[in-house]
Structures are given as C-alpha cells and as structure tokens.
Design an enzyme around this catalytic site. Sequence first.
Site, mmCIF file in Angstrom:
data_model
loop_
_atom_site.group_PDB
_atom_site.id
_atom_site.type_symbol
_atom_site.label_atom_id
_atom_site.label_comp_id
_atom_site.label_asym_id
_atom_site.label_seq_id
_atom_site.Cartn_x
_atom_site.Cartn_y
_atom_site.Cartn_z
ATOM 1 N N ASP A 62 37.297 -36.361 71.998
ATOM 2 C CA ASP A 62 36.881 -36.202 73.447
ATOM 3 C C ASP A 62 35.684 -35.089 73.379
ATOM 4 O O ASP A 62 36.108 -33.921 73.300
ATOM 5 C CB ASP A 62 37.550 -36.104 74.626
ATOM 6 C CG ASP A 62 36.894 -35.937 75.997
ATOM 7 O OD1 ASP A 62 35.947 -36.534 76.148
ATOM 8 O OD2 ASP A 62 37.511 -35.489 76.853
ATOM 9 N N HIS A 115 41.112 -39.371 76.603
ATOM 10 C CA HIS A 115 39.886 -39.005 77.210
ATOM 11 C C HIS A 115 39.988 -37.928 78.233
ATOM 12 O O HIS A 115 41.209 -37.794 78.884
ATOM 13 C CB HIS A 115 39.083 -40.216 77.804
ATOM 14 C CG HIS A 115 38.683 -41.415 76.845
ATOM 15 N ND1 HIS A 115 37.597 -41.219 76.349
ATOM 16 C CD2 HIS A 115 39.281 -42.486 76.686
ATOM 17 C CE1 HIS A 115 37.537 -42.137 75.469
ATOM 18 N NE2 HIS A 115 38.466 -42.834 75.920
ATOM 19 N N CYS A 116 39.073 -37.268 78.745
ATOM 20 C CA CYS A 116 39.298 -36.068 79.599
ATOM 21 C C CYS A 116 39.869 -36.659 80.898
ATOM 22 O O CYS A 116 39.565 -37.723 81.458
ATOM 23 C CB CYS A 116 37.682 -35.525 79.973
ATOM 24 S SG CYS A 116 37.698 -34.384 81.280
ATOM 25 N N PRO A 117 40.928 -35.971 81.544
ATOM 26 C CA PRO A 117 41.131 -34.461 81.241
ATOM 27 C C PRO A 117 42.416 -34.511 80.108
ATOM 28 O O PRO A 117 43.235 -33.635 80.007
ATOM 29 C CB PRO A 117 41.827 -33.929 82.495
ATOM 30 C CG PRO A 117 42.068 -35.176 83.121
ATOM 31 C CD PRO A 117 41.563 -36.438 82.761
#
Length: 87
Positions: free
Chosen positions: A47, A20-22
């Site tokens: 993502d 997931h981000c980042p």
Amino acid sequence: MSEQTRAFHPDTVLDACGLHCPLPLLKAKQALSTLAAGQLLEVRSTDAGSWRDMASFTDQSAHILEGREQRDDVYIYWIRKAGDGHS
C-alpha cells in the site's frame, strides 16, 4: 523512495502485502503490542499510503522508525518499539 542505510535484524516480520489502508498500520500497531521494549519490527506492505502512514505514526508515538525503503512495489519499514510505559 529509499532511506535504508544499514542492514536490520528484526525480531518479528509482519507481511501486510495486499492489505489496503488503514490495515497495514493497524496490523503494525498490533504487532508492536506483542514485542518487548527495544525490539525491532519489520513491516512489508504494498500500500503506497503506508509510506506516509508509518512515518506519521512513529512521529506521533514514542516508537522509532529506524529505516524504510521501497523495493519495486513493496514498502519495507523497520520500527523499534518504544521503552516501557510508551505506546
């Protein structure tokens, strides 16, 4: 969400699926640091935020986003490493 117009032959493939981000962007930056100038990195991510992140990153760096596309729930990017002296 597809922008691919040609077949790419990456020097390295980074599988960032499930991150997931980042993390997809951070892993892409790490992978680019190991490549020689002009080499091509393929990044695969699940993502949705990576679509925006990769474009923003390459817009603000000397690296080139050669293409990107969405295949089902996987986003794929081809980023060419900048020439010497750029990050």
